[in-house]
Write a protein that holds these residues in place. Structure first.
Motif, PDB file in Angstrom:
ATOM      1  N   PRO A 148       0.834  -1.209   0.000  1.00  0.00           N
ATOM      2  CA  PRO A 148       0.000   0.000   0.000  1.00  0.00           C
ATOM      3  C   PRO A 148       0.866   1.255   0.000  1.00  0.00           C
ATOM      4  O   PRO A 148       1.960   1.263   0.560  1.00  0.00           O
ATOM      5  CB  PRO A 148      -0.807  -0.117   1.287  1.00  0.00           C
ATOM      6  CG  PRO A 148      -0.039  -1.049   2.150  1.00  0.00           C
ATOM      7  CD  PRO A 148       0.725  -1.961   1.236  1.00  0.00           C
ATOM      8  N   PHE A 174      -4.246  -3.164  -5.719  1.00  0.00           N
ATOM      9  CA  PHE A 174      -4.030  -1.727  -5.833  1.00  0.00           C
ATOM     10  C   PHE A 174      -3.823  -1.370  -7.299  1.00  0.00           C
ATOM     11  O   PHE A 174      -3.030  -2.001  -7.986  1.00  0.00           O
ATOM     12  CB  PHE A 174      -2.800  -1.290  -5.036  1.00  0.00           C
ATOM     13  CG  PHE A 174      -2.967  -1.448  -3.552  1.00  0.00           C
ATOM     14  CD1 PHE A 174      -3.820  -0.628  -2.854  1.00  0.00           C
ATOM     15  CD2 PHE A 174      -2.276  -2.412  -2.863  1.00  0.00           C
ATOM     16  CE1 PHE A 174      -3.984  -0.759  -1.485  1.00  0.00           C
ATOM     17  CE2 PHE A 174      -2.418  -2.562  -1.501  1.00  0.00           C
ATOM     18  CZ  PHE A 174      -3.279  -1.736  -0.812  1.00  0.00           C
ATOM     19  N   TYR A 226      -8.903   3.094  -1.034  1.00  0.00           N
ATOM     20  CA  TYR A 226      -7.994   2.939   0.109  1.00  0.00           C
ATOM     21  C   TYR A 226      -7.425   4.293   0.487  1.00  0.00           C
ATOM     22  O   TYR A 226      -6.856   4.993  -0.349  1.00  0.00           O
ATOM     23  CB  TYR A 226      -6.864   1.973  -0.250  1.00  0.00           C
ATOM     24  CG  TYR A 226      -5.821   1.819   0.821  1.00  0.00           C
ATOM     25  CD1 TYR A 226      -6.069   1.058   1.952  1.00  0.00           C
ATOM     26  CD2 TYR A 226      -4.584   2.441   0.709  1.00  0.00           C
ATOM     27  CE1 TYR A 226      -5.114   0.912   2.940  1.00  0.00           C
ATOM     28  CE2 TYR A 226      -3.626   2.298   1.683  1.00  0.00           C
ATOM     29  CZ  TYR A 226      -3.894   1.540   2.807  1.00  0.00           C
ATOM     30  OH  TYR A 226      -2.946   1.405   3.781  1.00  0.00           O
ATOM     31  N   ALA A 259      -4.628   6.042   2.472  1.00  0.00           N
ATOM     32  CA  ALA A 259      -3.322   5.685   3.022  1.00  0.00           C
ATOM     33  C   ALA A 259      -3.085   6.308   4.389  1.00  0.00           C
ATOM     34  O   ALA A 259      -2.370   5.738   5.214  1.00  0.00           O
ATOM     35  CB  ALA A 259      -2.214   6.109   2.063  1.00  0.00           C
ATOM     36  N   LYS A 303      -5.411   4.168   6.599  1.00  0.00           N
ATOM     37  CA  LYS A 303      -5.263   2.749   6.262  1.00  0.00           C
ATOM     38  C   LYS A 303      -6.613   2.032   6.298  1.00  0.00           C
ATOM     39  O   LYS A 303      -6.741   0.942   6.831  1.00  0.00           O
ATOM     40  CB  LYS A 303      -4.259   2.068   7.178  1.00  0.00           C
ATOM     41  CG  LYS A 303      -2.875   2.658   7.049  1.00  0.00           C
ATOM     42  CD  LYS A 303      -1.886   1.973   7.912  1.00  0.00           C
ATOM     43  CE  LYS A 303      -0.534   2.647   7.716  1.00  0.00           C
ATOM     44  NZ  LYS A 303       0.467   2.115   8.597  1.00  0.00           N
ATOM     45  N   ARG A 355     -10.088   0.857   3.951  1.00  0.00           N
ATOM     46  CA  ARG A 355     -10.684   0.613   2.636  1.00  0.00           C
ATOM     47  C   ARG A 355     -12.188   0.851   2.739  1.00  0.00           C
ATOM     48  O   ARG A 355     -12.828   0.389   3.666  1.00  0.00           O
ATOM     49  CB  ARG A 355     -10.452  -0.815   2.170  1.00  0.00           C
ATOM     50  CG  ARG A 355      -9.006  -1.123   1.881  1.00  0.00           C
ATOM     51  CD  ARG A 355      -8.881  -2.537   1.402  1.00  0.00           C
ATOM     52  NE  ARG A 355      -7.472  -2.898   1.275  1.00  0.00           N
ATOM     53  CZ  ARG A 355      -7.036  -3.831   0.449  1.00  0.00           C
ATOM     54  NH1 ARG A 355      -7.872  -4.498  -0.304  1.00  0.00           N
ATOM     55  NH2 ARG A 355      -5.762  -4.084   0.379  1.00  0.00           N
TER      56      ARG A 355
END
Length: 76
Positions: A22, A35, A64, A66, A69, A71
């Motif tokens: 990620p 991804f 997602y 970042a 973290k 989804r």
């Protein structure tokens, strides 16, 4: 076959981001658990995801984040 001569002023090619890790920042469109595209804003990621979902409704598309973290499943 000869290799091309590299000019010193030419910038180094960027390393391709790894698809199995990620990203550290931004938002990513996740298609069927993989991804795919990175975006700076949530709106841009959602727009891209909705375009994919309208074209291919059978795909499971998530966004997602970042920073947190997390989804989020994208629905139409």
């Amino acid at each position: 076959m000869k290799k091309p001569v590299r000019v010193i002023d030419e910038p180094e090619p960027k390393k391709a981001p790894r698809a199995d890790r990620p990203p550290a920042e931004g938002f990513v469109v996740v298609v069927d658990g993989h991804f795919k595209s990175e975006f700076d804003t949530l709106e841009a990621a959602e727009t891209s995801g909705r375009e994919l979902k309208s074209t291919y409704p059978m795909l499971k598309i998530e966004i997602y984040d970042a920073a947190t973290k997390v989804r989020t499943l994208l629905g139409l």
